[in-house]
Scaffold this active site. Structure first.
Site, PDB file in Angstrom:
ATOM      1  N   CYS A  39       0.850  -1.182   0.000  1.00 11.19           N
ATOM      2  CA  CYS A  39       0.000   0.000   0.000  1.00 11.19           C
ATOM      3  C   CYS A  39       0.889   1.236   0.000  1.00 11.19           C
ATOM      4  O   CYS A  39       1.886   1.280   0.724  1.00 11.19           O
ATOM      5  CB  CYS A  39      -0.889  -0.022   1.242  1.00 11.19           C
ATOM      6  SG  CYS A  39      -1.968   1.398   1.379  1.00 11.19           S
ATOM      7  N   HIS A  81      -9.256  -3.599  -2.367  1.00 14.04           N
ATOM      8  CA  HIS A  81      -8.277  -2.859  -1.548  1.00 14.04           C
ATOM      9  C   HIS A  81      -8.633  -1.371  -1.527  1.00 14.04           C
ATOM     10  O   HIS A  81      -8.621  -0.731  -0.470  1.00 14.04           O
ATOM     11  CB  HIS A  81      -6.870  -3.074  -2.145  1.00 14.04           C
ATOM     12  CG  HIS A  81      -5.752  -2.367  -1.440  1.00 14.04           C
ATOM     13  ND1 HIS A  81      -4.670  -3.021  -0.883  1.00 14.04           N
ATOM     14  CD2 HIS A  81      -5.525  -1.037  -1.207  1.00 14.04           C
ATOM     15  CE1 HIS A  81      -3.854  -2.136  -0.326  1.00 14.04           C
ATOM     16  NE2 HIS A  81      -4.340  -0.919  -0.516  1.00 14.04           N
ATOM     17  N   GLU A  82      -8.987  -0.826  -2.694  1.00  9.26           N
ATOM     18  CA  GLU A  82      -9.290   0.615  -2.768  1.00  9.26           C
ATOM     19  C   GLU A  82     -10.633   0.948  -2.116  1.00  9.26           C
ATOM     20  O   GLU A  82     -10.747   1.966  -1.423  1.00  9.26           O
ATOM     21  CB  GLU A  82      -9.251   1.098  -4.226  1.00  9.26           C
ATOM     22  CG  GLU A  82      -7.901   0.911  -4.921  1.00  9.26           C
ATOM     23  CD  GLU A  82      -6.689   1.342  -4.097  1.00  9.26           C
ATOM     24  OE1 GLU A  82      -6.798   2.330  -3.344  1.00  9.26           O
ATOM     25  OE2 GLU A  82      -5.643   0.676  -4.190  1.00  9.26           O
ATOM     26  N   HIS A 133     -10.225   1.338   1.488  1.00 13.50           N
ATOM     27  CA  HIS A 133      -9.711   2.646   1.920  1.00 13.50           C
ATOM     28  C   HIS A 133     -10.842   3.654   2.143  1.00 13.50           C
ATOM     29  O   HIS A 133     -10.727   4.533   3.003  1.00 13.50           O
ATOM     30  CB  HIS A 133      -8.744   3.220   0.881  1.00 13.50           C
ATOM     31  CG  HIS A 133      -7.330   2.739   1.027  1.00 13.50           C
ATOM     32  ND1 HIS A 133      -6.629   2.826   2.210  1.00 13.50           N
ATOM     33  CD2 HIS A 133      -6.473   2.187   0.127  1.00 13.50           C
ATOM     34  CE1 HIS A 133      -5.402   2.327   2.028  1.00 13.50           C
ATOM     35  NE2 HIS A 133      -5.281   1.934   0.787  1.00 13.50           N
TER      36      HIS A 133
HETATM   37 ZN   LIG Z   1      -3.654   1.026  -0.070  1.00 11.92          ZN
END
Ligand SMILES: [Zn+2]
Length: 206
Positions: free
Chosen positions: A133, A176-177, A180
């Site tokens: 990341c 993953h995004e 966030h």
């Molecule tokens: Zn990340």
């Protein structure tokens, strides 16, 4: 000027100095939905984020700008707590010849507003090599357990509603995004007690 106004200035290219790192509380917030119809500031920020990813994958630009390579970026990583993500995943080719003949260099090149997972497979999956990341300056080893397949609803940069079915590496990047934008870090999904444990039927993506 707000943080976002600075980021979207015509003369500004997003670089590593704009990216906040773990420990910053913004990374743990649930980001706000982007207002629709899309505001110009949000459209431009999305484009700047995608441009960052392009630069980070270009050896000359990455060297010049001191960028770590990335395939995804979320607005909270820029300290802008909004549901905006950009993904740029290069296609993998077996041979040079294959790469030259292909008319699309990316398996995923997109800016998504208010992206959310609306359905997913029962099967889990993880990347064989784990995840990294841009907001985490250390290696964290272990399988990041995610859904093997997801259906994602989002608004594109024209403000049109889209639905996308994803699997494999692309599905991992988008999850993953989206994480966030919900205050979740990739290592939250690693089993602390057994980081390389493979549960029944879990797909390991090479
Ligand atoms: Zn990340």
């Amino acid at each position: 000027m707000t943080r976002q106004e600075n980021l979207i200035k015509a003369s500004h290219l997003i670089d590593m100095a704009d990216i906040i790192r773990e420990g910053n509380p913004t990374l743990r917030e649930v980001a706000a939905d982007v207002a629709l119809p899309l505001h110009d500031d949000d459209i431009i920020l999305g484009e700047k984020m995608l441009a960052f990813l392009r630069h980070s994958q270009d050896p000359v630009m990455a060297e010049k700008m001191g960028l770590r390579g990335g395939v995804g970026l979320a607005a909270p990583q820029l300290d802008v707590s909004k549901k905006i993500i950009a993904c740029l995943v290069p296609k993998e080719f077996e041979t040079e010849d294959e790469a030259e003949k292909a008319n699309e260099a990316y398996s995923l090149a997109t800016i998504m507003y208010n992206a959310k997972i609306v359905s997913h497979s029962v099967q889990d999956a993880a990347l064989a090599d784990g995840e990294g990341c841009l907001s985490v300056d250390r290696e964290v080893q272990g399988y990041v357990v995610r859904h093997a397949r997801v259906t994602v609803d989002y608004f594109d940069k024209n403000g049109d509603k889209q639905r996308l079915k994803l699997k494999g590496y692309d599905a991992m990047v988008v999850q993953h995004e989206i994480d966030h934008t919900n205050g979740v870090m990739f290592y939250d999904r690693i089993d602390e007690k057994n980081p390389f444990g493979v549960r029944d039927g879990m797909l390991i993506i090479e």
